[in-house]
Scaffold this active site. Structure first.
Site, PDB file in Angstrom:
ATOM      1  N   GLU A 126      -9.690  45.579  99.264  1.00 38.49           N
ATOM      2  CA  GLU A 126     -10.289  44.216  99.017  1.00 38.49           C
ATOM      3  C   GLU A 126      -9.550  44.095  97.454  1.00 38.49           C
ATOM      4  OE1 GLU A 126     -14.100  41.488  98.273  1.00 38.49           O
ATOM      5  OE2 GLU A 126     -14.305  43.619  98.608  1.00 38.49           O
ATOM      6  N   ALA A 267     -17.611  49.831  92.921  1.00 40.22           N
ATOM      7  CA  ALA A 267     -17.669  50.370  94.344  1.00 40.22           C
ATOM      8  C   ALA A 267     -17.082  49.487  95.504  1.00 40.22           C
ATOM      9  CB  ALA A 267     -19.110  50.771  94.814  1.00 40.22           C
ATOM     10  N   MET A 268     -16.973  49.745  96.692  1.00 39.02           N
ATOM     11  CA  MET A 268     -16.266  49.027  97.837  1.00 39.02           C
ATOM     12  C   MET A 268     -17.284  49.473  99.096  1.00 39.02           C
ATOM     13  SD  MET A 268     -14.381  46.762  98.734  1.00 39.02           S
ATOM     14  CE  MET A 268     -14.131  46.236 100.321  1.00 39.02           C
ATOM     15  N   GLU A 303     -23.898  47.721  97.696  1.00 42.38           N
ATOM     16  CA  GLU A 303     -22.883  48.105  98.759  1.00 42.38           C
ATOM     17  C   GLU A 303     -23.397  48.398 100.059  1.00 42.38           C
ATOM     18  OE1 GLU A 303     -19.854  47.330  97.609  1.00 42.38           O
ATOM     19  OE2 GLU A 303     -20.556  47.758  95.379  1.00 42.38           O
ATOM     20  N   HIS A 306     -24.075  44.973 101.670  1.00 38.33           N
ATOM     21  CA  HIS A 306     -22.999  44.478 102.100  1.00 38.33           C
ATOM     22  C   HIS A 306     -22.945  44.650 103.577  1.00 38.33           C
ATOM     23  CE1 HIS A 306     -20.758  42.037  99.113  1.00 38.33           C
ATOM     24  NE2 HIS A 306     -20.785  43.216  98.263  1.00 38.33           N
ATOM     25  N   GLU A 325     -20.611  37.923  97.782  1.00 34.98           N
ATOM     26  CA  GLU A 325     -20.937  38.666  96.674  1.00 34.98           C
ATOM     27  C   GLU A 325     -22.243  38.005  95.699  1.00 34.98           C
ATOM     28  OE1 GLU A 325     -20.150  41.489  95.800  1.00 34.98           O
ATOM     29  OE2 GLU A 325     -17.807  41.589  97.012  1.00 34.98           O
TER      30      GLU A 325
END
Length: 905
Positions: A126, A267-268, A303, A306, A325
């Site tokens: 991303e 973080a992802m 996260e 998400h 987000e």
């Protein structure tokens, strides 16, 4: 020219659906640090709703070896960085496309795509990193089913991870092995993830309410396993909270977190395989502060949440970034508030205070970071209209202001006629959102419509079209409020008007929908009007409140914008007496804190405007009010810490048309010194009363006590520097040496360093000797020195020297941020120098970082967003520094966009 090609302005209005869909992706990786081979086998079909056109696939720094269509070679051409295929099968039947490429992860210092860190492979895709792995339609509205096979040397890379579920693994020839992963859920390519290396793992099995069992795993490097318990506990708490609050369950057999020290972001949320900056995973009491524990809880929650708000339903295009987000920040804020309250459920007053502390912390970030962004050259709506580099729009506006927009939706989703609260209405709206859009890539409009449709009769449904101006208009609205009381009719009239300053590309703003939580207090502090929800929709409106229970001659005190119910600037001429009443008695903790902030801010602005340098900035009544707060046994320690914390230099600066950073710094330091001096005995009491907490626990009560005792030490050391007292510096140094946890140790170290005491040097060296092998602790060590008060112009030279320290590594984003950003972005008193040396240092570092990692460089470049507000000589010097960067011909798009917009301001 741009180093990465000619910059292209991307417009939201130009969005068109993709000309092709990619239904399945089968990736095979032969992992090698210097030459990784990637075989990409796709099932592709034309989009019947788009006119026939060539297939254009994005790529970046790839070596193309082979392209096959239905197993046969085919012609292709390159158009810039895009691979263009024209000779494709006609019609809408699916066809097979195979692309074979190689890349060099070891040389990928941008940390986007596939890269190597500490001899392990990681990915970050991303927003547009997948194109650095293989040629692809690198856009979020192309959702595919992924199967991934990883092959690597078993000794060097024993752990092989990707998204979804592990379906096969085994050994290969020549000491190699493989693992095959299949993700059962469609996803856009930005959610792809791969990890390979040597890791140890904490595992936990949990059972969902449905009875299904899930495996949770946290992977870290050897030696860090003892620092993963809190991350695992946070993950389990996140899963439980999302099930209870929104009826959203974990949808994979396993959920994995992997920590790396080289990461551009926090973080992802890659599907099932979250890759984290070590900063937001690793914690034990010896190495992590209470703030670290709180941040880990928040980011792990963010996260995980998400998984539904971002993964199961994702954004159609990057202009809709706040769809995932802003919503997910709101969810993690609510999660942290609920957890804090749950820990204190047996004490409702303490639970409410703990929730208020979290809300105040979130608002402070909004005001000190997002409000300036909204007023500067990088101002943009929550849903932007255009961008050059999408990485520049991962901003506090998208995240924090986006969260406030969602919070207002929850407030306005209440339907009083049906006795449905905003919280209940919002949960109904979330259910409808997933019912409609699960598995889709959608827009902010789709989300807002679902919340409104689920709550007919609510203020949100009534004003939905107007409410969506929050997505379209940049800038921070200003609400002017005035009140009048008619004693004869016992009626109070609140009049409010709204306006919003111009921002780049938007000179005129239409009225917003602004929820205002409002109450009234009597002069003695009793509540004569409980909280009312007022909805401001016009440029000017008035609201009447009748039959108030007030005594003859008594004037009500208004409590406006309770809980900070909208992200606006409230302009109201409160008298000092009214603010002192609110500080002492308001039943809304946020407005109690806000009253203290207003009183201190007013004093600071008066002092900044004065011709001399006053030593008594705060009047006696305010000092006494703050003493009363500090001594009040009914108030939570964490809340006291927030009330006694003065407005930041950045926040003070934002209230001024012309900013003299040194003047602001001097005034705020005078305020701190005055509080340290006049509350000396109270600080001593606060330290003695709050310094013993028994065994370490990061719970709200214990962490609040440590925060207040740490503040007390800082104030006592600050006063000792003026008086020459040696007792408290000595005690502080002893506290530093004897501390049983990092919070107390670092609080003591900060007190010594921040006061410029002689013992600070010895303490810093001792700290280094203890923790030089702990990277995250060393980040604190660098940041503390770079962010300390400049007493004689020494901080810049110290920072330059620290850049030569053997433990400083500019290629590591955490280390660069700890030293360079702490000085340039978080220490205005030291950074803004009349000799311009701070600006020279900044421009040097922006250019140095741009050659390594443009994302990090662009964030540093934003340190001078607000240069045009500076007084001389700072203004001209800052302008020249920005122009020096802009004059470089090989800037990345990331930095070029930031400095160009700054110069246009």
């Amino acid at each position: 020219m741009y180093r990465e090609g000619t910059a292209q302005l991307i417009q939201r209005a130009d969005y068109t659906a993709p000309a092709f869909w990619i239904d399945t992706v089968d990736l095979t990786f032969d992992l090698d640090p210097a030459k990784t081979r990637v075989l990409n086998q796709m099932r592709v079909r034309r989009n019947p709703d788009v006119a026939a056109q060539p297939l254009r696939l994005d790529g970046d720094e790839l070596n193309l070896a082979r392209v096959l269509v239905n197993g046969q070679g085919t012609s292709f051409k390159m158009d810039g960085s895009q691979l263009v295929l024209e000779n494709l099968p006609e019609g809408h039947e699916a066809f097979d496309l195979e692309i074979f490429t190689t890349c060099n992860p070891a040389k990928n210092t941008k940390l986007m795509g596939l890269y190597v860190s500490n001899d392990s492979f990681f990915t970050q895709c991303e927003a547009e990193g997948f194109r650095r792995i293989t040629y692809f339609l690198d856009r979020p509205d192309v959702m595919s089913n992924y199967s991934v096979t990883l092959r690597a040397d078993k000794k060097a890379f024993p752990v092989l991870l990707s998204n979804g579920n592990l379906v096969d693994e085994g050994t290969l020839e020549d000491g190699r092995h493989f693992a095959r992963w299949v993700d059962p859920h469609k996803k856009p390519c930005y959610l792809f993830a791969l990890v390979a290396g040597q890791f140890v793992c904490r595992e936990q099995r949990v059972k969902a309410p449905s009875g299904k069992e899930h495996l949770l795993q946290v992977f870290v490097r050897s030696g860090d396993l003892d620092k993963t318990e809190h991350a695992m506990n946070s993950l389990m708490a996140s899963i439980k909270w999302d099930e209870q609050r929104f009826n959203l369950s974990l949808d994979l057999e396993r959920f994995m977190i992997v920590a790396t020290s080289d990461f551009n972001m926090g973080a992802m949320e890659n599907k099932g395989l979250n890759i984290f900056n070590t900063k937001f995973v690793l914690a034990n009491s010896a190495t992590a502060t209470d703030m670290d524990y709180a941040n880990i809880e928040s980011v792990v929650g963010h996260e995980y949440f998400h998984n539904w708000t971002g993964n199961r339903v994702t954004c159609r295009d990057w202009f809709q970034l706040s769809l995932k987000e802003g919503l997910t920040v709101f969810r993690d804020q609510e999660f942290s508030q609920d957890l804090a309250a749950e820990a204190l459920k047996d004490n409702p007053t303490a639970a409410a205070s703990a929730k208020a502390v979290k809300r105040i912390e979130d608002v402070r970030l909004l005001r000190t970071a997002q409000f300036p962004e909204d007023a500067g050259p990088m101002a943009h709506p929550v849903r932007p209209d255009s961008y050059v580099e999408i990485n520049n729009f991962y901003t506090v506006t998208i995240y924090e202001k986006g969260s406030e927009v969602v919070r207002m939706m929850q407030t306005l989703a209440a339907t009083p006629a049906s006795n449905i609260s905003g919280r209940e209405g919002f949960a109904k709206g979330m259910s409808l959102y997933f019912e409609r859009h699960d598995g889709q890539a959608v827009t902010c409009d789709d989300f807002a419509q679902a919340i409104a449709d689920a709550n007919p009769g609510s203020a949100l449904a009534t004003h939905l079209t107007q409410f969506k101006r929050w997505y379209a208009q940049a800038g921070t609205p200003r609400v002017q409020a005035s009140g009048s009381y008619n004693a004869d009719t016992r009626t109070y009239t609140l009049s409010m008007s709204q306006s919003c300053p111009p921002s780049p590309g938007q000179d005129h703003k239409e009225p917003f929908v602004i929820p205002v939580q409002f109450g009234l207090l009597g002069a003695d502090g009793r509540e004569v009007l409980s909280t009312q929800l007022l909805v401001l929709t016009e440029a000017t409106q008035s609201f009447e409140f009748k039959d108030l229970s007030l005594q003859a001659g008594e004037e009500p005190v208004p409590s406006i914008l309770r809980g900070f119910s909208a992200p606006v600037v409230l302009e109201k001429d409160f008298t000092a007496t009214q603010l002192l009443t609110l500080l002492a008695h308001d039943t809304d903790p946020f407005n109690q804190w806000e009253a203290a902030q207003r009183l201190c801010l007013n004093a600071a602005l008066t002092a900044v405007a004065a011709s001399d340098a006053p030593t008594h900035v705060l009047d006696a009544a305010l000092v006494q009010a703050l003493r009363t707060v500090l001594r009040n046994p009914a108030l939570d320690a964490a809340f006291k810490d927030l009330v006694l914390t003065l407005p930041s230099e950045t926040y003070i600066a934002e209230q001024l048309e012309v900013v003299d950073p040194q003047r602001i710094h001097a005034v705020r330091e005078s305020m701190r010194a005055q509080l340290a001096r006049e509350l000396h005995d109270d600080w001593a009491w606060a330290f003695e009363a709050h310094s013993e907490n028994g065994a370490f626990s990061p719970d709200p009560v214990s962490s609040g006590r440590r925060a207040l005792s740490g503040m007390a030490l800082t104030m006592l050391c600050l006063d000792a520097r003026t008086t020459g007292d040696e007792v408290w510096p000595g005690r502080t140094y002893q506290c530093f040496k004897d501390a049983h946890n990092m919070t107390d140790r670092f609080n003591a170290l900060s007190a010594l360093v921040g006061s410029g005491l002689e013992l600070a040097g010895d303490a810093l060296q001792r700290f280094y000797n203890l923790f030089h092998n702990e990277a995250l602790v060393m980040d604190k060590w660098f940041a503390l020195q770079a962010g300390s008060t400049d007493r004689g112009g020494n901080i810049l030279s110290l920072v330059r020297n620290l850049m030569l320290h053997p433990d400083f590594h500019i290629k590591n984003p955490n280390r660069a941020r700890s030293l360079i950003f702490s000085f340039c972005s978080a220490n205005p008193g030291a950074f803004h120098r009349s000799d311009a040396a701070g600006y020279v240092f900044w421009s040097e570092r922006v250019l140095e970082l741009d050659a390594i990692n443009p994302q990090v460089a662009a964030r540093l470049a934003r340190a001078l967003d607000r240069w045009s507000k500076l007084a001389e000589p700072y203004r001209t010097a800052a302008h020249e520094a920005i122009k020096r960067i802009a004059a470089k011909t090989d800037l990345s798009n990331d930095v070029r966009e930031v400095v160009s917009r700054a110069l246009s301001n």
